[in-house]
Design a protein around this motif. Structure first.
Motif, PDB file in Angstrom:
ATOM      1  N   ALA A 179      32.023  47.187  53.429  1.00 22.32           N
ATOM      2  CA  ALA A 179      33.215  47.906  53.881  1.00 22.32           C
ATOM      3  C   ALA A 179      33.893  48.595  52.706  1.00 22.32           C
ATOM      4  O   ALA A 179      34.372  49.735  52.822  1.00 22.32           O
ATOM      5  CB  ALA A 179      34.180  46.928  54.557  1.00 22.32           C
ATOM      6  N   LEU A 180      33.923  47.919  51.562  1.00 19.15           N
ATOM      7  CA  LEU A 180      34.548  48.495  50.370  1.00 19.15           C
ATOM      8  C   LEU A 180      33.727  49.644  49.806  1.00 19.15           C
ATOM      9  O   LEU A 180      34.242  50.759  49.623  1.00 19.15           O
ATOM     10  CB  LEU A 180      34.727  47.410  49.305  1.00 19.15           C
ATOM     11  CG  LEU A 180      35.214  47.879  47.922  1.00 19.15           C
ATOM     12  CD1 LEU A 180      36.594  48.513  48.018  1.00 19.15           C
ATOM     13  CD2 LEU A 180      35.216  46.724  46.938  1.00 19.15           C
TER      14      LEU A 180
ATOM     15  N   ILE B 231      39.312  48.342  40.045  1.00 16.27           N
ATOM     16  CA  ILE B 231      38.316  47.736  39.155  1.00 16.27           C
ATOM     17  C   ILE B 231      38.327  46.216  39.286  1.00 16.27           C
ATOM     18  O   ILE B 231      37.274  45.578  39.433  1.00 16.27           O
ATOM     19  CB  ILE B 231      38.568  48.156  37.691  1.00 16.27           C
ATOM     20  CG1 ILE B 231      38.218  49.636  37.500  1.00 16.27           C
ATOM     21  CG2 ILE B 231      37.750  47.295  36.726  1.00 16.27           C
ATOM     22  CD1 ILE B 231      38.658  50.210  36.177  1.00 16.27           C
ATOM     23  N   VAL B 232      39.531  45.612  39.250  1.00 10.70           N
ATOM     24  CA  VAL B 232      39.636  44.159  39.414  1.00 10.70           C
ATOM     25  C   VAL B 232      39.093  43.746  40.780  1.00 10.70           C
ATOM     26  O   VAL B 232      38.350  42.754  40.911  1.00 10.70           O
ATOM     27  CB  VAL B 232      41.094  43.683  39.236  1.00 10.70           C
ATOM     28  CG1 VAL B 232      41.223  42.196  39.587  1.00 10.70           C
ATOM     29  CG2 VAL B 232      41.567  43.927  37.815  1.00 10.70           C
ATOM     30  N   GLY B 233      39.437  44.508  41.810  1.00 13.83           N
ATOM     31  CA  GLY B 233      38.954  44.205  43.156  1.00 13.83           C
ATOM     32  C   GLY B 233      37.443  44.241  43.248  1.00 13.83           C
ATOM     33  O   GLY B 233      36.816  43.354  43.844  1.00 13.83           O
TER      34      GLY B 233
ATOM     35  N   PHE C  91      31.940  52.618  39.309  1.00 12.23           N
ATOM     36  CA  PHE C  91      32.461  51.316  39.732  1.00 12.23           C
ATOM     37  C   PHE C  91      31.339  50.294  39.887  1.00 12.23           C
ATOM     38  O   PHE C  91      31.576  49.089  39.899  1.00 12.23           O
ATOM     39  CB  PHE C  91      33.252  51.456  41.038  1.00 12.23           C
ATOM     40  CG  PHE C  91      34.692  51.827  40.816  1.00 12.23           C
ATOM     41  CD1 PHE C  91      35.692  50.885  40.863  1.00 12.23           C
ATOM     42  CD2 PHE C  91      35.033  53.140  40.523  1.00 12.23           C
ATOM     43  CE1 PHE C  91      37.018  51.223  40.630  1.00 12.23           C
ATOM     44  CE2 PHE C  91      36.356  53.496  40.291  1.00 12.23           C
ATOM     45  CZ  PHE C  91      37.353  52.532  40.342  1.00 12.23           C
ATOM     46  N   GLY C  92      30.091  50.797  40.000  1.00  7.77           N
ATOM     47  CA  GLY C  92      28.959  49.883  40.001  1.00  7.77           C
ATOM     48  C   GLY C  92      28.855  49.106  38.701  1.00  7.77           C
ATOM     49  O   GLY C  92      28.422  47.960  38.689  1.00  7.77           O
ATOM     50  N   LEU C  93      29.283  49.735  37.590  1.00  7.68           N
ATOM     51  CA  LEU C  93      29.274  49.027  36.307  1.00  7.68           C
ATOM     52  C   LEU C  93      30.289  47.891  36.310  1.00  7.68           C
ATOM     53  O   LEU C  93      30.035  46.818  35.775  1.00  7.68           O
ATOM     54  CB  LEU C  93      29.598  49.998  35.165  1.00  7.68           C
ATOM     55  CG  LEU C  93      28.510  51.019  34.820  1.00  7.68           C
ATOM     56  CD1 LEU C  93      28.996  51.924  33.697  1.00  7.68           C
ATOM     57  CD2 LEU C  93      27.224  50.316  34.410  1.00  7.68           C
ATOM     58  N   ALA C  94      31.447  48.144  36.922  1.00  6.18           N
ATOM     59  CA  ALA C  94      32.460  47.085  37.017  1.00  6.18           C
ATOM     60  C   ALA C  94      31.920  45.933  37.861  1.00  6.18           C
ATOM     61  O   ALA C  94      32.070  44.756  37.514  1.00  6.18           O
ATOM     62  CB  ALA C  94      33.746  47.643  37.623  1.00  6.18           C
TER      63      ALA C  94
ATOM     64  N   THR D 162      42.610  45.088  45.916  1.00  2.95           N
ATOM     65  CA  THR D 162      42.113  46.337  46.478  1.00  2.95           C
ATOM     66  C   THR D 162      43.148  47.001  47.388  1.00  2.95           C
ATOM     67  O   THR D 162      43.255  48.233  47.430  1.00  2.95           O
ATOM     68  CB  THR D 162      40.815  46.072  47.266  1.00  2.95           C
ATOM     69  OG1 THR D 162      39.877  45.429  46.401  1.00  2.95           O
ATOM     70  CG2 THR D 162      40.211  47.356  47.776  1.00  2.95           C
ATOM     71  N   TYR D 163      43.936  46.189  48.098  1.00  2.89           N
ATOM     72  CA  TYR D 163      44.954  46.742  48.994  1.00  2.89           C
ATOM     73  C   TYR D 163      46.259  47.048  48.268  1.00  2.89           C
ATOM     74  O   TYR D 163      46.743  48.187  48.282  1.00  2.89           O
ATOM     75  CB  TYR D 163      45.215  45.775  50.151  1.00  2.89           C
ATOM     76  CG  TYR D 163      46.304  46.277  51.088  1.00  2.89           C
ATOM     77  CD1 TYR D 163      46.075  47.362  51.924  1.00  2.89           C
ATOM     78  CD2 TYR D 163      47.562  45.665  51.120  1.00  2.89           C
ATOM     79  CE1 TYR D 163      47.072  47.824  52.776  1.00  2.89           C
ATOM     80  CE2 TYR D 163      48.559  46.129  51.964  1.00  2.89           C
ATOM     81  CZ  TYR D 163      48.303  47.210  52.781  1.00  2.89           C
ATOM     82  OH  TYR D 163      49.294  47.678  53.613  1.00  2.89           O
ATOM     83  N   PHE D 164      46.833  46.039  47.608  1.00  4.92           N
ATOM     84  CA  PHE D 164      48.159  46.215  47.026  1.00  4.92           C
ATOM     85  C   PHE D 164      48.163  47.100  45.779  1.00  4.92           C
ATOM     86  O   PHE D 164      49.178  47.716  45.448  1.00  4.92           O
ATOM     87  CB  PHE D 164      48.782  44.847  46.701  1.00  4.92           C
ATOM     88  CG  PHE D 164      49.130  44.052  47.917  1.00  4.92           C
ATOM     89  CD1 PHE D 164      50.177  44.434  48.744  1.00  4.92           C
ATOM     90  CD2 PHE D 164      48.390  42.929  48.271  1.00  4.92           C
ATOM     91  CE1 PHE D 164      50.499  43.709  49.882  1.00  4.92           C
ATOM     92  CE2 PHE D 164      48.695  42.196  49.412  1.00  4.92           C
ATOM     93  CZ  PHE D 164      49.748  42.588  50.228  1.00  4.92           C
ATOM     94  N   ALA D 165      47.018  47.157  45.067  1.00  2.67           N
ATOM     95  CA  ALA D 165      46.922  48.036  43.890  1.00  2.67           C
ATOM     96  C   ALA D 165      45.821  49.069  44.097  1.00  2.67           C
ATOM     97  O   ALA D 165      45.226  49.562  43.138  1.00  2.67           O
ATOM     98  CB  ALA D 165      46.665  47.210  42.639  1.00  2.67           C
ATOM     99  N   GLY D 166      45.578  49.410  45.357  1.00  2.00           N
ATOM    100  CA  GLY D 166      44.470  50.298  45.706  1.00  2.00           C
ATOM    101  C   GLY D 166      44.673  51.750  45.333  1.00  2.00           C
ATOM    102  O   GLY D 166      43.733  52.553  45.452  1.00  2.00           O
TER     103      GLY D 166
END
Length: 392
Positions: free
Chosen positions: A230-231, A306-308, A254-257, A295-299
């Motif tokens: 979904a992400l 990145i953290v998500g 983002f695959g690297l993250a 992902t939601y609150f800091a999306g």
């Protein structure tokens, strides 16, 4: 190449399967950061382009169901070599496809044929000692996971610089190299099932019906992977809008993250020295749910996404390795069929997550996508808490 009878399986064979797993599974995920470019090139909607990813995952589920059980009936090396030729032809077709329906069929076939890593993982499980089983599965899985994550990064960059077709052309060339490596280095393993194909498939359903540990692992895996898909399926659409206005190469990076989370997950088996398997799965699924908070609150920020991404990959892949360790401990020679039940469920869950997220994006944008991801994570954790003890 010989098997090591004292340690179970040689490190050379394990590393060969690890590298090839990454190269083959990447074929399924190159399209995700390229969907926007395909949409523009063929002048179709984002939703229509998104079906390419759905069909690839459904194809993979079909390949897992129809091809992977044959690993118990046929010589696996021959099966893998024939399958690699089909992967190559499918990639060549999508490289030159100029109509959306061609991309749909070619994507479905790429999914069906890119199941080779799921023939390798049972080999690692079957030939490893109980002590090595988790670590060897984890190593092959690390190649698989890095292939998934780096394919998005590489696909995004290649697509932005040379166009989306170039990426699939390069992938087809890689399959020729992989074919040669398998032909020269993979050991021949005899089949362990003597019946007909029909009897083989009946035994797959019998395992699903009679093994509660396998059913629970399959449901957990399906929901967790659906949350991840979904992400990643909708991330490209989210980031091409303000405040990011980012291209496919940025999204692919983002695959690297996520690779950081995947590499950490590959070592999760060592935690079994401290915690039991069920507790590790609880922690893994909790990390998945926490990831959606970022992902939601800091999306709308790079750091939040990145953290998500790091956390969701860590959570999902840790749960995945523990799920496979769990059902491979079942005393059975039907290792490919056990893996078939699990992985078919896994990719049906991924397809469901992709489809639901595409609908959620169309009507509710990023908030809807996050709701889909959280809901699937909650289902996985709740089911585990309710049924894991009953199955022991």
């Amino acid at each position: 190449m010989q098997l090591n009878s004292t340690s179970g399986i040689s490190r050379t064979v394990i590393w060969l399967m690890t590298i090839i797993s990454g190269l083959v599974v990447a074929n399924i995920y190159y399209n995700q950061p390229l969907l926007s470019l395909i949409s523009e090139d063929l002048q179709v909607s984002e939703a229509a382009a998104g079906k390419i990813s759905v069909l690839t995952q459904l194809g993979y589920a079909a390949g897992l169901l129809l091809i992977v059980p044959l690993g118990d009936k046929l010589f696996r090396k021959k099966l893998i070599l024939v399958d690699l030729l089909l992967v190559f032809l499918s990639l060549v077709w999508i490289t030159f496809a100029n109509e959306l329906w061609m991309l749909y069929i070619a994507s479905l076939l790429i999914g069906v044929t890119s199941v080779i890593p799921q023939l390798f993982i049972p080999i690692a499980a079957e030939l490893s000692t109980d002590k090595e089983k988790s670590s060897n599965i984890g190593l092959v899985m690390s190649g698989l996971l890095l292939g998934i994550l780096l394919s998005r990064f590489i696909g995004g960059i290649v697509g932005e610089i040379w166009g989306w077709r170039t990426m699939f052309g390069i992938a087809s060339g890689m399959m020729i190299i992989v074919w040669i490596a398998v032909y020269t280095m993979l050991p021949a393993l005899p089949p362990n099932f003597k019946g007909t194909y029909g009897e083989l498939m009946k035994s797959v359903f019998h395992l699903a019906k009679t093994q509660p540990v396998l059913r629970l692992a399959s449901f957990r895996g399906a929901m967790a992977f659906g949350s991840l898909c979904a992400l990643f399926t909708t991330l490209v659409f989210h980031m091409e809008k303000p405040p990011f206005n980012a291209g496919s190469s940025v999204v692919g990076s983002f695959g690297l993250a996520g690779a950081a989370g995947a590499l950490a997950a590959a070592r999760v088996g060592k935690l079994q020295k401290i915690f039991d398997l069920n507790r590790i799965i609880i922690y893994a699924l909790s990390v998945l749910l926490i990831s959606w908070g970022f992902t939601y609150f800091a999306g709308e920020t790079y750091w939040g996404l990145i953290v998500g991404v790091v956390l969701i990959d860590l959570g999902v892949q840790s749960a995945h390795i523990m799920n496979q360790t769990d059902f491979f401990l079942i005393k059975s020679t039907a290792v490919n069929r056990l893996n078939t039940v699990y992985m078919v469920s896994y990719f049906i869950g991924g397809s469901l997550g992709t489809w639901l997220a595409s609908i959620a994006w169309q009507y509710y944008q990023w908030g809807g996508v996050c709701f889909v991801g959280v809901s699937m994570g909650i289902l996985a954790l709740t089911t585990h808490l309710l049924f894991s003890r009953k199955n022991k």
